[in-house]
Each structure stands twice: as structure tokens, then as C-alpha cells.
Design a protein around this motif. Structure first.
Motif, PDB file in Angstrom:
ATOM      1  N   LYS A  31      15.686  13.488  21.987  1.00 58.41           N
ATOM      2  CA  LYS A  31      16.155  13.742  23.354  1.00 58.41           C
ATOM      3  C   LYS A  31      15.198  14.683  24.082  1.00 58.41           C
ATOM      4  O   LYS A  31      14.880  14.473  25.255  1.00 58.41           O
ATOM      5  N   ARG A  32      14.707  15.696  23.380  1.00 54.72           N
ATOM      6  CA  ARG A  32      13.768  16.635  24.005  1.00 54.72           C
ATOM      7  C   ARG A  32      12.458  15.943  24.372  1.00 54.72           C
ATOM      8  O   ARG A  32      11.870  16.224  25.420  1.00 54.72           O
ATOM      9  N   ILE A  33      11.987  15.034  23.531  1.00 56.23           N
ATOM     10  CA  ILE A  33      10.760  14.303  23.856  1.00 56.23           C
ATOM     11  C   ILE A  33      10.977  13.472  25.120  1.00 56.23           C
ATOM     12  O   ILE A  33      10.114  13.425  26.002  1.00 56.23           O
ATOM     13  N   ALA A  34      12.142  12.825  25.231  1.00 50.55           N
ATOM     14  CA  ALA A  34      12.456  12.067  26.449  1.00 50.55           C
ATOM     15  C   ALA A  34      12.495  12.992  27.660  1.00 50.55           C
ATOM     16  O   ALA A  34      11.948  12.672  28.723  1.00 50.55           O
ATOM     17  N   GLU A  35      13.114  14.165  27.506  1.00 54.76           N
ATOM     18  CA  GLU A  35      13.213  15.123  28.621  1.00 54.76           C
ATOM     19  C   GLU A  35      11.838  15.595  29.094  1.00 54.76           C
ATOM     20  O   GLU A  35      11.566  15.628  30.290  1.00 54.76           O
ATOM     21  N   VAL A  36      10.991  15.984  28.156  1.00 56.82           N
ATOM     22  CA  VAL A  36       9.683  16.504  28.561  1.00 56.82           C
ATOM     23  C   VAL A  36       8.827  15.398  29.159  1.00 56.82           C
ATOM     24  O   VAL A  36       8.059  15.648  30.094  1.00 56.82           O
ATOM     25  N   SER A  37       8.972  14.180  28.678  1.00 58.39           N
ATOM     26  CA  SER A  37       8.230  13.057  29.257  1.00 58.39           C
ATOM     27  C   SER A  37       8.664  12.839  30.702  1.00 58.39           C
ATOM     28  O   SER A  37       7.835  12.658  31.595  1.00 58.39           O
ATOM     29  N   ARG A  38       9.956  12.868  30.925  1.00 59.27           N
ATOM     30  CA  ARG A  38      10.518  12.698  32.274  1.00 59.27           C
ATOM     31  C   ARG A  38       9.997  13.782  33.211  1.00 59.27           C
ATOM     32  O   ARG A  38       9.588  13.508  34.343  1.00 59.27           O
ATOM     33  N   ASN A  39       9.985  15.010  32.747  1.00 57.27           N
ATOM     34  CA  ASN A  39       9.531  16.126  33.577  1.00 57.27           C
ATOM     35  C   ASN A  39       8.030  16.064  33.856  1.00 57.27           C
ATOM     36  O   ASN A  39       7.597  16.403  34.960  1.00 57.27           O
ATOM     37  N   LEU A  40       7.244  15.646  32.888  1.00 54.98           N
ATOM     38  CA  LEU A  40       5.786  15.611  33.073  1.00 54.98           C
ATOM     39  C   LEU A  40       5.369  14.663  34.185  1.00 54.98           C
ATOM     40  O   LEU A  40       4.451  14.961  34.940  1.00 54.98           O
ATOM     41  N   ALA A  63      17.237  10.740  29.044  1.00 58.43           N
ATOM     42  CA  ALA A  63      17.143  11.936  29.878  1.00 58.43           C
ATOM     43  C   ALA A  63      17.240  11.487  31.326  1.00 58.43           C
ATOM     44  O   ALA A  63      16.714  10.437  31.687  1.00 58.43           O
ATOM     45  N   GLY A  64      17.963  12.266  32.128  1.00 60.06           N
ATOM     46  CA  GLY A  64      18.110  11.942  33.536  1.00 60.06           C
ATOM     47  C   GLY A  64      19.465  11.348  33.867  1.00 60.06           C
ATOM     48  O   GLY A  64      19.760  11.086  35.028  1.00 60.06           O
ATOM     49  N   ILE A  65      20.272  11.112  32.855  1.00 68.14           N
ATOM     50  CA  ILE A  65      21.630  10.606  33.031  1.00 68.14           C
ATOM     51  C   ILE A  65      22.556  11.588  32.323  1.00 68.14           C
ATOM     52  O   ILE A  65      22.317  11.938  31.164  1.00 68.14           O
ATOM     53  N   SER A  66      23.586  12.025  33.008  1.00 70.19           N
ATOM     54  CA  SER A  66      24.513  12.967  32.381  1.00 70.19           C
ATOM     55  C   SER A  66      25.241  12.285  31.217  1.00 70.19           C
ATOM     56  O   SER A  66      25.360  11.054  31.177  1.00 70.19           O
ATOM     57  N   ASP A  67      25.727  13.084  30.280  1.00 75.10           N
ATOM     58  CA  ASP A  67      26.487  12.534  29.156  1.00 75.10           C
ATOM     59  C   ASP A  67      27.715  11.766  29.645  1.00 75.10           C
ATOM     60  O   ASP A  67      28.081  10.735  29.095  1.00 75.10           O
ATOM     61  N   THR A  68      28.332  12.270  30.717  1.00 73.53           N
ATOM     62  CA  THR A  68      29.514  11.610  31.288  1.00 73.53           C
ATOM     63  C   THR A  68      29.153  10.228  31.827  1.00 73.53           C
ATOM     64  O   THR A  68      29.840   9.239  31.545  1.00 73.53           O
ATOM     65  N   LYS A  72      29.875   6.023  30.358  1.00 68.74           N
ATOM     66  CA  LYS A  72      30.468   4.950  31.156  1.00 68.74           C
ATOM     67  C   LYS A  72      29.705   3.631  31.034  1.00 68.74           C
ATOM     68  O   LYS A  72      30.231   2.580  31.383  1.00 68.74           O
ATOM     69  N   ILE A  73      28.466   3.694  30.565  1.00 72.45           N
ATOM     70  CA  ILE A  73      27.660   2.476  30.439  1.00 72.45           C
ATOM     71  C   ILE A  73      28.245   1.632  29.317  1.00 72.45           C
ATOM     72  O   ILE A  73      28.557   2.136  28.238  1.00 72.45           O
ATOM     73  N   ASP A  74      28.396   0.364  29.594  1.00 75.56           N
ATOM     74  CA  ASP A  74      29.063  -0.574  28.695  1.00 75.56           C
ATOM     75  C   ASP A  74      28.543  -0.503  27.260  1.00 75.56           C
ATOM     76  O   ASP A  74      29.309  -0.524  26.314  1.00 75.56           O
TER      77      ASP A  74
END
Length: 162
Positions: A31-40, A63-68, A72-74
Motif C-alpha cells: 500500500k505504501r508503494i502505491a501511495e508513494v507512486s501516486r504522490n510522485l 491509493a487514492g480511494i478511501s477504505d469506505t 463499496k466497489i463490487d
């Protein structure tokens, strides 16, 4: 070549890699790798998919979508269409409009709309460890060569980490 920008990017990558590797378990690291990629690359969404032995996905961290909203995604991706393409082809995919690509199979119910895609395999030699998927730059522009280079660099570190 602007050396100030290169040094800035290297520092950002270094900080991002250190942050990602400090995760408490594999799920947290992914998850952290996804987050840092998104931010970069300043995009709305990022994900890291790890293939299973059956040509599907064992892990898929976003990353970029809340847990809530994610709940909700099918369903999580099964590893078909554009999700599978970088795993199978072992090459980078960069699209301005995913919907125009013949491999696009659509999104499940409650999935946020996404337009552009940068998919980068995480591999060392012939060994595939996963794929980084990035969608929709915040500024609305297509992904650039620089974005791709940054994510390729992160993918190299991610291969070592995974």
C-alpha cells in the motif's frame, strides 16, 4: 538537463522508498508503494497488483480511494483486460483513454471513473513480482515520459522490496 530537478527527484524517490520499506507487513509495504507512486507523479489513483499462480491477482493494494469507497466497489480486479496486460506482456502500458483500448473490459459497480493509465511491471530479469497501475494525473494531462521514468525507478526498488 536540469540537475536541480534531477537531484530533487532522486531525493523524493529516496524518501519514498524509505517510507515504503518501513511498513509493518507485506500489505502495508504494498500500500505504501502505491501511495508513494501516486504522490510522485501527482495522480488521483494508484494500485499495486501482485499476480498469483493462476494468472490472476493475489494482492491488490490501492491509493487514492478511501477504505469506505473501496469497500463499496463490487469486487477487486480479477486480473483480466488492462490489469492483466502488463503482467502478460511484461511491458509498460501508457494510455490517454483506457476505454479506447481493445483490452479494456470496464469497471465493476461503484468503481470511480478513470480515464488514463500508466501500467509498469515490477520485475527483475524474467521474474515478475507485480505491476504498478496509475490513473489520471491531477492536472488532467496525459502521463509523460518523466512520469514513466519515475515509476520505472520506483518499480525497480519495489522489486527489491517485494
Amino acid at each position: 538537463m536540469d540537475m536541480t530537478n534531477v537531484v530533487k527527484q532522486l531525493n523524493e524517490i529516496s524518501s519514498a522508498v524509505m517510507y515504503a520499506t518501513e511498513g509493518v507487513d507485506l500489505d502495508d509495504v504494498l500500500k505504501r508503494i502505491a501511495e508513494v507512486s501516486r504522490n510522485l507523479v501527482q495522480c488521483k489513483y494508484a494500485a499495486l497488483g501482485i499476480p498469483d499462480a493462476k494468472d490472476g491477482l493475489e494482492h491488490f493494494k490501492v491509493a487514492g480511494i478511501s477504505d469506505t469507497d473501496a469497500a463499496k466497489i463490487d469486487h477487486l480486479p480479477h486480473g483480466h483486460g488492462l490489469i492483466r496486460a502488463p503482467m502478460r506482456e511484461r511491458k509498460i502500458i501508457r494510455l490517454e483513454r483506457m476505454q479506447d483500448d481493445e483490452r479494456s473490459v470496464g469497471f465493476p459497480e461503484n468503481h470511480p471513473p478513470m480515464k488514463s493509465l500508466l501500467g509498469v511491471p515490477i520485475q527483475m530479469g524474467d521474474q515478475l513480482f507485480g505491476v504498478l497501475y496509475l490513473c489520471d494525473r491531477v492536472d488532467g494531462k496525459p502521463f509523460t515520459d518523466e512520469d514513466q521514468q519515475l515509476i520505472e525507478t520506483i518499480a525497480g526498488y519495489a522489486a527489491l522490496t517485494i
